[in-house]
Scaffold this motif. Structure first.
Motif, mmCIF file in Angstrom:
data_model
loop_
_atom_site.group_PDB
_atom_site.id
_atom_site.type_symbol
_atom_site.label_atom_id
_atom_site.label_comp_id
_atom_site.label_asym_id
_atom_site.label_seq_id
_atom_site.Cartn_x
_atom_site.Cartn_y
_atom_site.Cartn_z
ATOM 1 N N VAL A 1 0.840 -1.197 0.000
ATOM 2 C CA VAL A 1 0.000 0.000 0.000
ATOM 3 C C VAL A 1 0.874 1.244 0.000
ATOM 4 O O VAL A 1 1.894 1.319 0.696
ATOM 5 C CB VAL A 1 -0.929 0.000 1.226
ATOM 6 C CG1 VAL A 1 -1.612 1.351 1.394
ATOM 7 C CG2 VAL A 1 -1.981 -1.096 1.087
ATOM 8 N N LEU A 2 0.452 2.236 -0.787
ATOM 9 C CA LEU A 2 1.206 3.481 -0.886
ATOM 10 C C LEU A 2 0.514 4.591 -0.097
ATOM 11 O O LEU A 2 -0.680 4.840 -0.290
ATOM 12 C CB LEU A 2 1.323 3.918 -2.350
ATOM 13 C CG LEU A 2 2.041 2.982 -3.318
ATOM 14 C CD1 LEU A 2 2.050 3.589 -4.715
ATOM 15 C CD2 LEU A 2 3.469 2.718 -2.854
ATOM 16 N N LEU A 3 1.259 5.243 0.770
ATOM 17 C CA LEU A 3 0.775 6.447 1.434
ATOM 18 C C LEU A 3 1.195 7.627 0.562
ATOM 19 O O LEU A 3 2.387 7.901 0.411
ATOM 20 C CB LEU A 3 1.374 6.563 2.830
ATOM 21 C CG LEU A 3 0.844 7.689 3.713
ATOM 22 C CD1 LEU A 3 -0.643 7.509 3.996
ATOM 23 C CD2 LEU A 3 1.617 7.741 5.025
ATOM 24 N N VAL A 4 0.216 8.310 -0.040
ATOM 25 C CA VAL A 4 0.502 9.305 -1.082
ATOM 26 C C VAL A 4 0.480 10.710 -0.482
ATOM 27 O O VAL A 4 -0.582 11.333 -0.333
ATOM 28 C CB VAL A 4 -0.513 9.200 -2.246
ATOM 29 C CG1 VAL A 4 -0.083 10.103 -3.400
ATOM 30 C CG2 VAL A 4 -0.634 7.760 -2.714
ATOM 31 N N GLU A 5 1.657 11.194 -0.133
ATOM 32 C CA GLU A 5 1.772 12.510 0.488
ATOM 33 C C GLU A 5 1.326 13.629 -0.451
ATOM 34 O O GLU A 5 0.751 14.632 -0.021
ATOM 35 C CB GLU A 5 3.218 12.758 0.937
ATOM 36 C CG GLU A 5 3.699 11.795 2.019
ATOM 37 C CD GLU A 5 3.054 12.057 3.369
ATOM 38 O OE1 GLU A 5 2.396 13.111 3.512
ATOM 39 O OE2 GLU A 5 3.203 11.208 4.261
ATOM 40 N N GLU A 6 1.598 13.475 -1.750
ATOM 41 C CA GLU A 6 1.219 14.521 -2.708
ATOM 42 C C GLU A 6 -0.287 14.727 -2.741
ATOM 43 O O GLU A 6 -0.762 15.861 -2.806
ATOM 44 C CB GLU A 6 1.721 14.160 -4.124
ATOM 45 C CG GLU A 6 3.233 14.119 -4.246
ATOM 46 C CD GLU A 6 3.793 12.716 -3.953
ATOM 47 O OE1 GLU A 6 3.105 11.927 -3.272
ATOM 48 O OE2 GLU A 6 4.915 12.449 -4.399
ATOM 49 N N ALA A 7 -1.033 13.636 -2.676
ATOM 50 C CA ALA A 7 -2.502 13.746 -2.673
ATOM 51 C C ALA A 7 -2.984 14.424 -1.405
ATOM 52 O O ALA A 7 -3.921 15.241 -1.422
ATOM 53 C CB ALA A 7 -3.121 12.365 -2.809
ATOM 54 N N ALA A 8 -2.352 14.105 -0.281
ATOM 55 C CA ALA A 8 -2.736 14.725 0.984
ATOM 56 C C ALA A 8 -2.482 16.227 0.935
ATOM 57 O O ALA A 8 -3.317 17.025 1.401
ATOM 58 C CB ALA A 8 -1.954 14.096 2.134
ATOM 59 N N GLN A 9 -1.363 16.636 0.344
ATOM 60 C CA GLN A 9 -1.050 18.060 0.282
ATOM 61 C C GLN A 9 -2.026 18.822 -0.607
ATOM 62 O O GLN A 9 -2.322 19.997 -0.350
ATOM 63 C CB GLN A 9 0.393 18.247 -0.236
ATOM 64 C CG GLN A 9 1.458 17.801 0.743
ATOM 65 C CD GLN A 9 1.368 18.497 2.084
ATOM 66 O OE1 GLN A 9 1.156 19.711 2.145
ATOM 67 N NE2 GLN A 9 1.515 17.734 3.159
ATOM 68 N N VAL A 10 -2.538 18.163 -1.630
ATOM 69 C CA VAL A 10 -3.537 18.803 -2.502
ATOM 70 C C VAL A 10 -4.812 19.070 -1.712
ATOM 71 O O VAL A 10 -5.481 20.099 -1.898
ATOM 72 C CB VAL A 10 -3.830 17.919 -3.726
ATOM 73 C CG1 VAL A 10 -5.049 18.446 -4.494
ATOM 74 C CG2 VAL A 10 -2.618 17.874 -4.654
ATOM 75 N N LEU A 11 -5.174 18.141 -0.805
ATOM 76 C CA LEU A 11 -6.411 18.287 -0.033
ATOM 77 C C LEU A 11 -6.286 19.327 1.071
ATOM 78 O O LEU A 11 -7.253 20.043 1.355
ATOM 79 C CB LEU A 11 -6.785 16.935 0.564
ATOM 80 C CG LEU A 11 -7.242 15.855 -0.415
ATOM 81 C CD1 LEU A 11 -7.347 14.515 0.295
ATOM 82 C CD2 LEU A 11 -8.558 16.222 -1.062
ATOM 83 N N ILE A 12 -5.118 19.409 1.688
ATOM 84 C CA ILE A 12 -4.946 20.337 2.806
ATOM 85 C C ILE A 12 -5.117 21.773 2.327
ATOM 86 O O ILE A 12 -4.523 22.203 1.331
ATOM 87 C CB ILE A 12 -3.571 20.128 3.453
ATOM 88 C CG1 ILE A 12 -3.516 18.757 4.132
ATOM 89 C CG2 ILE A 12 -3.284 21.238 4.490
ATOM 90 C CD1 ILE A 12 -2.154 18.376 4.646
ATOM 91 N N GLY A 13 -5.964 22.513 3.021
ATOM 92 C CA GLY A 13 -6.243 23.891 2.657
ATOM 93 C C GLY A 13 -7.489 24.058 1.814
ATOM 94 O O GLY A 13 -7.930 25.169 1.555
ATOM 95 N N SER A 14 -8.050 22.952 1.360
ATOM 96 C CA SER A 14 -9.276 23.017 0.536
ATOM 97 C C SER A 14 -10.504 22.797 1.406
ATOM 98 O O SER A 14 -10.417 22.361 2.547
ATOM 99 C CB SER A 14 -9.227 21.952 -0.558
ATOM 100 O OG SER A 14 -9.272 20.650 0.007
ATOM 101 N N ARG A 15 -11.675 23.132 0.843
ATOM 102 C CA ARG A 15 -12.929 22.899 1.560
ATOM 103 C C ARG A 15 -13.531 21.596 1.107
ATOM 104 O O ARG A 15 -13.658 21.366 -0.074
ATOM 105 C CB ARG A 15 -13.913 24.050 1.306
ATOM 106 C CG ARG A 15 -13.516 25.339 2.004
ATOM 107 C CD ARG A 15 -14.592 26.411 1.812
ATOM 108 N NE ARG A 15 -14.238 27.626 2.541
ATOM 109 C CZ ARG A 15 -14.538 27.837 3.822
ATOM 110 N NH1 ARG A 15 -15.218 26.924 4.497
ATOM 111 N NH2 ARG A 15 -14.198 28.939 4.410
#
Length: 234
Positions: free
Chosen positions: A220-234
């Protein structure tokens, strides 16, 4: 082949550590028994852990939840507190196999089977779950994602058993979910799957996120890039 049903973790660990041939742990058996029937494995020793005190229980603590290694996936869905706190983890567990299989299989077994397409593992990784490992050297707690090292392979040493899966108490305004893409409608293996865990601030903006993908790599991959895209969004 020897079959034993120990009543303590110490006995189970000792039996596994002292075995000279191949050994296997029996929790639900939904993977082990199928592989034995198919002739893929012939263990010299089977250690049934279901009679060990506490391993078939879900415990709610001030820190969160402890899910015993022998708790069937169907039982997870019957825990109102766990389902409310971690609906994505429960959702993933309820997708493993058929209704009959869910009455036997466990998320710990699903984790230790180490299939890249395991349903419960991306949800557990996204949730930041930890595994309590007991072995000859004592007890240690490790992140769930460090258990599988490749298809069918784990980081557990000889004699080590996962005693429980730990989930933290939820922060306010938090939620998680699990979704998989499959070719058919049910009882299939994921082509790709995703577990997501989010926490919002008081304004509804994502302040922390974890995204995990299954069936796309050896583990399983923990995808930090995807998490960073979500942070700060509504």
């Amino acid at each position: 082949m020897r079959y034993i049903r120990p009543l303590s973790m110490e006995d189970a660990v000792g039996q596994l550590a002292g075995s000279s041939g191949t050994s296997a742990i029996l929790a639900g058996g939904s993977d082990l028994l199928v592989r034995m029937k198919g002739g893929f494995i012939e263990p010299d020793l089977i250690v049934d852990i279901k009679a060990i005190d506490g391993l078939s229980e879900i415990r709610e603590t001030p820190e969160g939840f402890s899910i015993g290694a022998a708790v069937p996936c169907a039982v997870l869905g019957e825990s109102a507190a766990l389902k409310k706190a971690w609906p994505g983890v429960v959702e993933a567990a309820k997708l493993i196999g058929s209704k009959q299989v869910q009455g036997r299989c466990t998320i710990t077994g699903n984790l230790c089977n180490a299939s890249p397409a395991a349903d419960s593992v991306p949800a557990l990784v996204a949730a930041g779950a930890r595994a309590v490992v007991v072995g000859p050297a004592g007890r240690r707690t490790i992140p769930v994602q460090s258990v599988p090292t490749g298809p069918g392979k784990t980081s557990l040493a000889k004699g080590e058993i996962i005693e429980a899966i730990l989930l933290d108490k939820r922060a306010p305004r938090s939620g998680d979910a699990y979704l998989r893409f499959i070719p058919r409608t049910e009882m299939d293996i994921a082509v790709v799957s995703a577990g997501v865990n989010l926490t919002l601030d008081e304004h509804g903006v994502v302040k922390s996120a974890r995204v995990a993908l299954g069936a796309v790599a050896a583990t399983v991959l923990l995808v930090e890039e995807a998490a960073q895209v979500l942070i700060g969004s509504r």
